[in-house]
Design a protein around this motif. Sequence first.
Motif, short mmCIF file in Angstrom:
data_model
loop_
_atom_site.label_atom_id
_atom_site.label_comp_id
_atom_site.label_asym_id
_atom_site.label_seq_id
_atom_site.Cartn_x
_atom_site.Cartn_y
_atom_site.Cartn_z
N PHE A 144 9.38 -13.30 -25.40
CA PHE A 144 9.73 -11.92 -25.73
C PHE A 144 10.33 -11.85 -27.13
O PHE A 144 11.41 -12.39 -27.37
CB PHE A 144 10.70 -11.34 -24.70
N GLN A 145 9.66 -11.17 -28.03
CA GLN A 145 10.10 -11.05 -29.42
C GLN A 145 11.49 -10.42 -29.55
O GLN A 145 12.25 -10.80 -30.42
CB GLN A 145 9.09 -10.21 -30.22
N ASP A 146 11.79 -9.45 -28.68
CA ASP A 146 13.05 -8.71 -28.78
C ASP A 146 14.15 -9.26 -27.88
O ASP A 146 15.16 -8.59 -27.67
CB ASP A 146 12.81 -7.24 -28.44
N GLN A 147 13.96 -10.46 -27.35
CA GLN A 147 14.95 -11.05 -26.44
C GLN A 147 16.30 -11.18 -27.13
O GLN A 147 16.39 -11.63 -28.28
CB GLN A 147 14.47 -12.43 -25.97
N LYS A 148 17.35 -10.80 -26.41
CA LYS A 148 18.72 -10.98 -26.87
C LYS A 148 19.50 -11.64 -25.75
O LYS A 148 19.33 -11.29 -24.58
CB LYS A 148 19.34 -9.64 -27.24
N ASN A 149 20.30 -12.62 -26.12
CA ASN A 149 21.11 -13.34 -25.15
C ASN A 149 22.58 -13.19 -25.52
O ASN A 149 22.99 -13.60 -26.60
CB ASN A 149 20.71 -14.82 -25.10
N VAL A 150 23.33 -12.59 -24.63
CA VAL A 150 24.76 -12.40 -24.84
C VAL A 150 25.50 -13.59 -24.25
O VAL A 150 25.20 -14.01 -23.13
CB VAL A 150 25.23 -11.09 -24.17
N VAL A 151 26.45 -14.13 -25.01
CA VAL A 151 27.27 -15.24 -24.53
C VAL A 151 28.72 -14.85 -24.68
O VAL A 151 29.17 -14.49 -25.78
CB VAL A 151 26.99 -16.55 -25.31
N HIS A 152 29.46 -14.91 -23.57
CA HIS A 152 30.90 -14.69 -23.58
C HIS A 152 31.55 -16.06 -23.38
O HIS A 152 31.32 -16.70 -22.34
CB HIS A 152 31.33 -13.76 -22.44
N LEU A 153 32.33 -16.51 -24.35
CA LEU A 153 33.04 -17.79 -24.26
C LEU A 153 34.53 -17.54 -24.05
O LEU A 153 35.12 -16.72 -24.76
CB LEU A 153 32.86 -18.59 -25.55
N ASN A 154 35.10 -18.26 -23.09
CA ASN A 154 36.51 -18.09 -22.76
C ASN A 154 37.13 -19.47 -22.58
O ASN A 154 36.67 -20.26 -21.75
CB ASN A 154 36.64 -17.28 -21.47
N THR A 155 38.16 -19.77 -23.37
CA THR A 155 38.83 -21.07 -23.25
C THR A 155 40.19 -20.95 -22.58
O THR A 155 40.92 -21.92 -22.48
CB THR A 155 39.04 -21.70 -24.64
#
Length: 177
Positions: A144-155
């Motif tokens: 998918f050309q328009d793919q977006k992946n959101v990543v939430h990082l929490n330490t």
Amino acid sequence: MHFKRRIFTGLMRKTILLLLVALPLLGAAAHKYYFSVTQADYDAKDHALKMVTRVFYDDLQKVFQERYDKSIKVDASYDQKKLDGYIERYFNQKFIVKINGKERRLNYIGHKDEMDYVVCFIEVTDVQNPKSISIENTLLMDLFQDQKNVVHLNTGTTKKSFLLTRDNDKAVLNFSE
């Protein structure tokens, strides 16, 4: 007669204006968005980076059918052990985690089905004294050309969110001891 024409002209203008505003909105509503969401939490007590990724089941199915086997179904009717094998294989290719600059092995725990998406559980164990966490997430980007992946990082002390795209597919969080 002049009064009726003015009302008719006014109604026509309002109708045309309404159509000009509504048609793009209807098109946007019909548009399919391609995205996944990953929540990555560092657990200092367990020395592990625990991650939960949500991916739309139909997008995952399409990529599996393209890459592996046209008969794959990402639903409860398909052999779940086989499906877990495909998910694990795909994540190992498209989801790379580095702790302090060193690539780490993913432990795929399993998945569960929710309304419109598959929830995948993975972790990296034996994480000692992390100074940086890097997640490269190219899930579904090859299809998918328009793919977006959101990543939430929490330490625990630091929280940050990233929007990953084809041009920027890596989330890096540096934090102090």
